[in-house]
Design an enzyme around this catalytic site. Structure first.
Site, PDB file in Angstrom:
ATOM      1  CG  PHE A   1      -1.872   1.198   1.182  1.00 42.58           C
ATOM      2  CD1 PHE A   1      -3.004   1.161   0.368  1.00 42.58           C
ATOM      3  CD2 PHE A   1      -1.621   2.341   1.913  1.00 42.58           C
ATOM      4  CE1 PHE A   1      -3.866   2.255   0.298  1.00 42.58           C
ATOM      5  CE2 PHE A   1      -2.471   3.436   1.849  1.00 42.58           C
ATOM      6  CZ  PHE A   1      -3.601   3.394   1.044  1.00 42.58           C
TER       7      PHE A   1
ATOM      8  CG  ASP B   1       5.839   3.491   1.551  1.00 49.04           C
ATOM      9  OD1 ASP B   1       5.902   4.059   2.656  1.00 49.04           O
ATOM     10  OD2 ASP B   1       4.786   3.406   0.887  1.00 49.04           O
TER      11      ASP B   1
ATOM     12  CE  LYS C   1       0.177   5.280   7.613  1.00 49.69           C
ATOM     13  NZ  LYS C   1      -1.203   5.584   7.921  1.00 49.69           N
TER      14      LYS C   1
HETATM   15  C1  LIG Z   1       3.257   2.335   3.702  1.00 47.25           C
HETATM   16  C2  LIG Z   1       2.332   3.462   3.350  1.00 47.25           C
HETATM   17  N1  LIG Z   1       2.616   4.221   2.295  1.00 47.25           N
HETATM   18  C3  LIG Z   1       1.824   5.258   1.955  1.00 47.25           C
HETATM   19  C4  LIG Z   1       0.685   5.554   2.658  1.00 47.25           C
HETATM   20  C5  LIG Z   1      -0.174   6.718   2.257  1.00 47.25           C
HETATM   21  O1  LIG Z   1       0.001   7.758   3.163  1.00 47.25           O
HETATM   22  P1  LIG Z   1      -1.069   8.944   3.221  1.00 47.25           P
HETATM   23  O2  LIG Z   1      -2.356   8.362   3.682  1.00 47.25           O
HETATM   24  O3  LIG Z   1      -0.473   9.933   4.191  1.00 47.25           O
HETATM   25  O4  LIG Z   1      -1.163   9.511   1.835  1.00 47.25           O
HETATM   26  C6  LIG Z   1       0.346   4.762   3.762  1.00 47.25           C
HETATM   27  C7  LIG Z   1      -0.889   5.031   4.516  1.00 47.25           C
HETATM   28  O5  LIG Z   1      -1.424   4.201   5.182  1.00 47.25           O
HETATM   29  C8  LIG Z   1       1.190   3.691   4.124  1.00 47.25           C
HETATM   30  O6  LIG Z   1       0.918   2.893   5.164  1.00 47.25           O
END
Ligand SMILES: Cc1ncc(COP(=O)(O)O)c(C=O)c1O
Length: 402
Positions: A138, A223, A252
């Site tokens: 994700f 990520d 986050k």
């Molecule tokens: C690993 C990861 N990447 C990207 C995102 C997306 O982040 P945002 O919701 O701040 O756009 C999330 C959100 O849960 C995530 O867990």
């Protein structure tokens, strides 16, 4: 203040229906506790979806935001602002990366990371532009990040998706090797898949991916939006795998709840030139002041160490529950990012049973819960949560779940 039902009516009337909300209106938070509009207290093991690293309204964050709000909230990025530079310096001094670009969210940080990789591809890899990602990952909700995220449920409603993303089997180095062509500029992975259900790769997987990227001269993007800033027991999860990424994204937990994101890159991968990327709010003094206060506190008080120790205690407690309840099939995680999986789709009923007893937990999959409390949580609070969970699991057991 209106009663809970009124807020739910307003939600129904005015907000787009993008989320099935839990019937609870939160009005205040402190540490690992939140309160609803009737003054009822809850122990928060959702933590704003792994965001409230220092807990709710930590004084150092509240003070930094208050002071900055009275000083300077926003300028354009054509000017130097001090919190942005302080936070960038701290990130670089405490990671293996050299350069920073600030965004406002995780998805936006990942978008920028992919743009950076494409820029690198154009310059050094014969215009290669494809990014390999894994199933179950994700990476966010923008169109390109939906294409990057290897989950059909996020992709199907929006077809056709932007091209240039290849989703391959997770935890399978051969799948990455097979998908690599002369069009590949990068591999993008979460060290631990968070939204996918707290899925841990084999211990040697990331090292094998790193070696493959080195062999092919392509970039490794990690990520760490969910795993970074101490969540898995080290400041960044890559430290536990003995590798370094070329590009890393954060968001986050970085500012304890104030919206922020960042792309970090090694010097060689930092190939943007003026005008090629940008953001109106990214690096804004208010968000960066919150980020700087958070990161300084995390580093100076070894909050990652707390996440490791208390996370082990949590995992042990969940393992004990697994011994007691046959329908718990697995407990897995790192630090304070932990999941509990069941033999059937009972996660939502456990979420509601916990809610009734004053504990907030996240249903990450129909058959799995995810625990991601503030990183400052202590043993006592974990024991309290385990006690509530034990009772909630007992509540649902007689209903024929095995
Ligand atoms: C690993 C990861 N990447 C990207 C995102 C997306 O982040 P945002 O919701 O701040 O756009 C999330 C959100 O849960 C995530 O867990």
């Amino acid at each position: 203040m209106g009663k809970m039902t009124n807020w739910q009516e307003l939600e129904h009337k005015y907000l787009m229906h993008t989320v099935e909300r839990i019937p609870l209106t939160l009005v205040r938070g402190e540490g690992a506790q939140v309160w609803d509009e009737d003054g009822r207290e809850y122990l928060d093991f959702v933590g704003g979806w792994a965001v409230n690293s220092l807990g709710h309204c930590h004084p150092v964050v509240a003070e930094a935001v208050t002071e900055q709000a009275h000083t300077l909230i926003q300028t354009s990025n054509q000017f130097y602002t001090i919190p942005q530079l302080q936070l960038a310096e701290l990130l670089v001094q405490n990671s293996c990366l050299d350069k920073v670009f600030f965004s406002n969210s995780g998805a936006e940080a990942n978008e920028g990371a992919v743009k950076l990789a494409r820029r690198y591809g154009k310059r050094y890899l014969g215009e290669a532009y494809e990014v390999i990602t894994t199933m179950g990952s994700f990476h966010g909700r923008t169109l390109a990040m939906v294409a990057a995220s290897g989950q059909a449920k996020f992709q199907q409603p929006y077809l056709p998706l932007p091209s240039g993303f290849i989703n391959v089997e997770h935890n399978n180095i051969e799948a990455i090797k097979t998908a690599t062509t002369n069009q590949t500029c990068a591999v993008m992975l979460e060290p631990v898949q968070g939204e996918g259900g707290v899925t841990l790769p084999d211990d040697d997987y990331l090292r094998a991916v790193r070696a493959w990227c080195d062999q092919k001269g392509i970039l490794l993007i990690l990520d760490e939006i969910q795993t970074g800033i101490g969540r898995t027991g080290t400041l960044f999860a890559y430290e536990q795998y003995g590798i370094e990424p070329d590009i890393m994204t954060l968001a986050k937990g970085m500012a304890s709840g104030v919206p922020i994101g960042a792309i970090l890159a090694k010097e060689e991968a930092s190939v943007f030139t003026p005008g090629e990327h940008g953001s109106t709010f990214g690096g804004n003094p208010l968000a960066c002041a919150a980020g700087y206060a958070t990161l300084k506190f995390v580093i100076n008080h070894d909050i990652a160490g707390n996440a490791k120790r208390v996370g082990e205690h949590l995992t042990k407690g969940l393992e004990n529950l697994k011994q007691k309840f046959q329908f718990i099939t697995e407990v897995r995680g790192r630090g304070l990012l932990v999941a509990m999986e069941f033999s059937s789709d009972i996660a939502q009923s456990i979420v509601m049973a916990c809610l009734d007893r004053g504990l907030l937990v996240n249903r990450v999959k129909p058959n799995a819960l995810r625990f991601m409390p503030p990183l400052v949580i202590d043993y006592k609070e974990v024991d309290e949560a385990l006690g509530i969970l034990d009772k909630a699991l007992s509540d649902i057991t007689p209903k024929g779940v095995i």
